[in-house]
Motif scaffolding. Sequence first.
Motif, PDB file in Angstrom:
ATOM      1  N   GLY A 163      11.888   0.456 -12.702  1.00  0.00           N
ATOM      2  CA  GLY A 163      10.752  -0.464 -12.646  1.00  0.00           C
ATOM      3  C   GLY A 163      10.452  -0.931 -11.236  1.00  0.00           C
ATOM      4  N   ILE A 164      11.484  -1.227 -10.478  1.00  0.00           N
ATOM      5  CA  ILE A 164      11.286  -1.661  -9.092  1.00  0.00           C
ATOM      6  C   ILE A 164      10.668  -0.535  -8.275  1.00  0.00           C
ATOM      7  N   ALA A 165      11.195   0.678  -8.416  1.00  0.00           N
ATOM      8  CA  ALA A 165      10.654   1.821  -7.664  1.00  0.00           C
ATOM      9  C   ALA A 165       9.208   2.106  -8.056  1.00  0.00           C
ATOM     10  N   ALA A 166       8.895   2.052  -9.346  1.00  0.00           N
ATOM     11  CA  ALA A 166       7.528   2.330  -9.799  1.00  0.00           C
ATOM     12  C   ALA A 166       6.548   1.296  -9.273  1.00  0.00           C
ATOM     13  N   ASN A 167       6.908   0.032  -9.345  1.00  0.00           N
ATOM     14  CA  ASN A 167       5.988  -1.006  -8.896  1.00  0.00           C
ATOM     15  C   ASN A 167       5.832  -1.038  -7.383  1.00  0.00           C
ATOM     16  N   LEU A 168       6.903  -0.796  -6.645  1.00  0.00           N
ATOM     17  CA  LEU A 168       6.784  -0.712  -5.191  1.00  0.00           C
ATOM     18  C   LEU A 168       5.910   0.468  -4.789  1.00  0.00           C
ATOM     19  N   TYR A 169       6.084   1.583  -5.467  1.00  0.00           N
ATOM     20  CA  TYR A 169       5.270   2.756  -5.162  1.00  0.00           C
ATOM     21  C   TYR A 169       3.799   2.486  -5.452  1.00  0.00           C
ATOM     22  N   ARG A 170       3.505   1.819  -6.547  1.00  0.00           N
ATOM     23  CA  ARG A 170       2.109   1.493  -6.887  1.00  0.00           C
ATOM     24  C   ARG A 170       1.485   0.558  -5.867  1.00  0.00           C
ATOM     25  N   MET A 171       2.287  -0.376  -5.335  1.00  0.00           N
ATOM     26  CA  MET A 171       1.754  -1.323  -4.355  1.00  0.00           C
ATOM     27  C   MET A 171       1.515  -0.663  -2.998  1.00  0.00           C
ATOM     28  N   VAL A 172       2.371   0.250  -2.608  1.00  0.00           N
ATOM     29  CA  VAL A 172       2.335   0.791  -1.252  1.00  0.00           C
ATOM     30  C   VAL A 172       1.521   2.069  -1.148  1.00  0.00           C
ATOM     31  N   ALA A 173       1.709   2.989  -2.056  1.00  0.00           N
ATOM     32  CA  ALA A 173       1.160   4.340  -1.896  1.00  0.00           C
ATOM     33  C   ALA A 173      -0.196   4.495  -2.561  1.00  0.00           C
ATOM     34  N   LYS A 174      -0.892   5.476  -2.042  1.00  0.00           N
ATOM     35  CA  LYS A 174      -2.145   5.897  -2.648  1.00  0.00           C
ATOM     36  C   LYS A 174      -1.925   7.301  -3.206  1.00  0.00           C
ATOM     37  N   LYS A 175      -2.974   7.967  -3.605  1.00  0.00           N
ATOM     38  CA  LYS A 175      -2.836   9.325  -4.132  1.00  0.00           C
ATOM     39  C   LYS A 175      -2.297  10.226  -3.019  1.00  0.00           C
TER      40      LYS A 175
END
Length: 94
Positions: free
Chosen positions: A19-31
């Motif tokens: 969950g932490i990895a998924a949410n951090l990735y959603r906040m930081v990365a784009k497509k």
Amino acid sequence: MRNVILLLFAVAAGLTLSGIAANLYRMVAKKPSGTVATCAHYVVMVLAGPSILFENATRSFRKKECSHAAYGFALGLALYWAFMLGAVIIHLAR
């Protein structure tokens, strides 16, 4: 009893990391665009996979797009994946 508690702790640790990895990735990365970004996306998805799989399976089940068996299989796979991540975390913490 100790083994059951260890199993549950491993699953919880894996789901937490996911969950932490998924949410951090959603906040930081784009497509992802480019080879390096695509490789980084796959590396992050190894960690974030259980959370993403659980979320997508639940969304499909609520929309009646998958059967009970498919939903149960997806949840079982996500829990096993989370357990394996948690087992690695526990092993590294020793």
